[in-house]
Design an enzyme around this catalytic site. Sequence first.
Site, PDB file in Angstrom:
ATOM      1  N   ARG A 180      25.090  55.372  26.863  1.00  0.00           N
ATOM      2  CA  ARG A 180      25.470  55.190  28.013  1.00  0.00           C
ATOM      3  C   ARG A 180      27.077  55.269  28.254  1.00  0.00           C
ATOM      4  NH1 ARG A 180      21.865  49.538  28.522  1.00  0.00           N
ATOM      5  NH2 ARG A 180      20.230  50.363  29.536  1.00  0.00           N
ATOM      6  N   THR A 228      53.228  36.525  32.434  1.00  0.00           N
ATOM      7  CA  THR A 228      51.969  37.006  33.250  1.00  0.00           C
ATOM      8  C   THR A 228      51.429  38.123  32.249  1.00  0.00           C
ATOM      9  OG1 THR A 228      51.515  38.740  35.137  1.00  0.00           O
ATOM     10  CG2 THR A 228      53.602  38.690  34.320  1.00  0.00           C
ATOM     11  N   ILE A 229      49.983  38.100  32.356  1.00  0.00           N
ATOM     12  CA  ILE A 229      49.215  39.185  31.369  1.00  0.00           C
ATOM     13  C   ILE A 229      49.453  40.489  32.199  1.00  0.00           C
ATOM     14  CG2 ILE A 229      47.731  37.402  30.870  1.00  0.00           C
ATOM     15  CD1 ILE A 229      45.586  39.050  32.939  1.00  0.00           C
ATOM     16  N   ASP A 230      50.071  40.621  33.378  1.00  0.00           N
ATOM     17  CA  ASP A 230      50.308  42.137  34.008  1.00  0.00           C
ATOM     18  C   ASP A 230      51.593  42.742  33.590  1.00  0.00           C
ATOM     19  OD1 ASP A 230      48.106  40.899  35.586  1.00  0.00           O
ATOM     20  OD2 ASP A 230      49.385  40.642  37.282  1.00  0.00           O
ATOM     21  N   ARG A 257      46.731  43.831  38.522  1.00  0.00           N
ATOM     22  CA  ARG A 257      47.116  43.842  39.853  1.00  0.00           C
ATOM     23  C   ARG A 257      47.752  45.290  40.182  1.00  0.00           C
ATOM     24  NH1 ARG A 257      49.667  38.427  41.703  1.00  0.00           N
ATOM     25  NH2 ARG A 257      47.784  37.584  42.416  1.00  0.00           N
ATOM     26  N   HIS A 299      38.567  36.787  34.188  1.00  0.00           N
ATOM     27  CA  HIS A 299      39.520  35.758  33.648  1.00  0.00           C
ATOM     28  C   HIS A 299      39.148  35.554  31.951  1.00  0.00           C
ATOM     29  CE1 HIS A 299      39.709  35.188  37.871  1.00  0.00           C
ATOM     30  NE2 HIS A 299      40.711  34.569  37.753  1.00  0.00           N
ATOM     31  N   LEU A 300      38.009  36.171  31.471  1.00  0.00           N
ATOM     32  CA  LEU A 300      38.299  36.295  30.012  1.00  0.00           C
ATOM     33  C   LEU A 300      39.558  36.622  29.453  1.00  0.00           C
ATOM     34  CD1 LEU A 300      34.725  37.832  29.427  1.00  0.00           C
ATOM     35  CD2 LEU A 300      35.218  35.621  28.978  1.00  0.00           C
ATOM     36  N   GLN A 301      40.007  37.745  30.046  1.00  0.00           N
ATOM     37  CA  GLN A 301      41.444  38.143  29.569  1.00  0.00           C
ATOM     38  C   GLN A 301      42.253  37.125  29.349  1.00  0.00           C
ATOM     39  OE1 GLN A 301      42.164  42.145  31.970  1.00  0.00           O
ATOM     40  NE2 GLN A 301      40.260  41.026  32.857  1.00  0.00           N
TER      41      GLN A 301
END
Length: 369
Positions: A184, A147-149, A193, A294-296
């Site tokens: 900026r 999981t990327i998390d 999550r 979702h690019l990640q």
Amino acid sequence: MATKMKIGVLSAGGDCPGINSAIHWLVYSALDKDLVPRRGLMFEVIGILDGWRGLIELRSEKKESLRRWTMKLDTNLVRTWDRYGGTRLGTTRINPFDPKNDKSQNIVENYKKLGLEALVVIGGFDNLGVAYKLHREGLKVVGIPKTIDKDLSETDYTLGFDSAVNIITSDVDRIRITAGSHSRIFVVECMGRKAGWLALEAGEASGAPIVLIPEHDFLIERVIDLLERRRKQGHRYSIILISEGAKPRGMEEIHERRGRDGFGHYYLGGVGGFLAEEIEKNSDMEVRYVALRHLQRGGAPTAYDRRMGRKFGIAAIDMIVNEDFGRMVSLKHGEITTVPLKKALEKLNLVDVEKFYNTLNYRSLDQIL
Ligand code: F6P
């Protein structure tokens, strides 16, 4: 004479780079002829397609159904998989134990009908939870954490995390250029999550001066103060890296309209946009918002994810050989080991704020105050 053993492998939940590498090396290890005498086992590896859905929908007496939901894996087929992101076996976010639509018995029956003697589940918290429940129903299950998390306990690593941190870091680098040209503020929202690991570690890698994580509720006024302080120090621009689960003090998480997934979790997203508007309303700064979404999870795995996929895939086969079922591969203090799924599922692995987060300046604790 070696005993024949048929095993299955599936990926479930969100995809990420590193899954294909785990499958590649799992197949290479399982089918290594040189290891047959030592193991006394000859493996056949069946890939189950689209996660639990494959084992729910399969009608094993029908050839077309077998072709639709399973794939015999060999070294020729998976030879190049290790270098691709996503999952070549496909995935879904189905909860087979959904009380309103319980399909767990289809899985148990299809496991038996296919003649499987073990199942490798590549999943995160929810899907390793499913794997554990199936294990209690008698299936021989082994887990690979992904999981990327990075929110799974009992392991220092979950596949996909390093690739995602690299993507966020290079995206922040890109944003810096346009942010600097226009003087900026950019609010960059990343995933994760309930866990702030992605924001925290990508924040460290990219040097984002303000990082907001779910484990510590932030004050909008404090964020604006920090931005103004930076402007006074001469910085032309600032990047705020915010985790999708972060929230201003006294407010709830911001959800997408899509509602909840099969496991009852809300789809998060939008807090970065909310914060960008609040800063513009309450200051004279010009703000833009980018959600990386979702690019990640896309693109090729980093070298680290390929290596960890390799180690986790090989370890999963070793676990089957050693009959180490109901457990998950884990990385602990640099070493590959195994842990009981039950233990890994006791709680989420969240950022320990006291140890890692500067609650005054909203960034990693290792930075200069
Ligand atoms: O759990 C991985 C993850 O990428 C989370 O960070 C994110 O909230 C979620 O999945 C998005 O899910 P989906 O791909 O179903 O939109």
